[in-house]
Design a protein around this motif. Sequence first.
Motif, PDB file in Angstrom:
ATOM      1  N   LEU A 141      29.814  26.615  44.885  1.00  0.00           N
ATOM      2  CA  LEU A 141      29.172  27.893  44.559  1.00  0.00           C
ATOM      3  C   LEU A 141      27.756  27.667  44.032  1.00  0.00           C
ATOM      4  CD1 LEU A 141      32.072  29.889  42.884  1.00  0.00           C
ATOM      5  CD2 LEU A 141      30.938  30.403  45.038  1.00  0.00           C
ATOM      6  N   PRO A 167      39.385  29.399  47.923  1.00  0.00           N
ATOM      7  CA  PRO A 167      38.138  29.707  47.227  1.00  0.00           C
ATOM      8  C   PRO A 167      37.248  28.457  47.104  1.00  0.00           C
ATOM      9  CG  PRO A 167      39.958  29.667  45.671  1.00  0.00           C
ATOM     10  CD  PRO A 167      40.552  29.498  47.037  1.00  0.00           C
ATOM     11  N   LEU A 168      35.950  28.706  46.951  1.00  0.00           N
ATOM     12  CA  LEU A 168      34.987  27.622  46.802  1.00  0.00           C
ATOM     13  C   LEU A 168      35.021  27.063  45.378  1.00  0.00           C
ATOM     14  CD1 LEU A 168      31.921  29.214  48.618  1.00  0.00           C
ATOM     15  CD2 LEU A 168      33.474  27.487  49.518  1.00  0.00           C
ATOM     16  N   SER A 169      34.768  25.784  45.250  1.00  0.00           N
ATOM     17  CA  SER A 169      34.723  25.169  43.925  1.00  0.00           C
ATOM     18  C   SER A 169      33.426  25.566  43.225  1.00  0.00           C
ATOM     19  CB  SER A 169      34.806  23.645  44.044  1.00  0.00           C
ATOM     20  OG  SER A 169      33.624  23.152  44.648  1.00  0.00           O
TER      21      SER A 169
END
Length: 151
Positions: A8, A2-4
């Motif tokens: 985001l 997942p993106l940090s």
Amino acid sequence: MPLSEEELRLLEQMERALVEEDPKFASTLRGTSLRRTARRRAVLAGVVFLVGVVLLMSGAITQLWPVGLAGFVVMLAAATVGLTALKGQAAAESPAAAQAHPSGFGVVEGGRSRPKRGRTKRTRGASRSQGSFMERMEERWRRRRDENGGF
């Protein structure tokens, strides 16, 4: 993976910048057309307008002026959003109209159909139907002043 949160936030910022810069391209990437979005917004504004009418009439029937005033404000806001959406839908159909000006306002052609003439001194034999009312009055004033020695 997942993106940090930072990634985001940057992604959202880039997306907003893209939408502001080129809304048509952004809607193409999202898969929705501008026409469909404008139609959806206009229909929603119509429903909210009807809610405003109900509020306005309820305020009038119950004699509660704040409710009636709130209904009027809701109707005004919904009409504004609806008309803007309909204008956006028309602009989406004709790309030349959409590029008129970024603010959405354009030049309205109107006024005199003939170009303004420069001020010219008329002779006594000139037709009184030529020129505007103010031009004729100014000419009469000049003539009287000239005949009376400058006074």
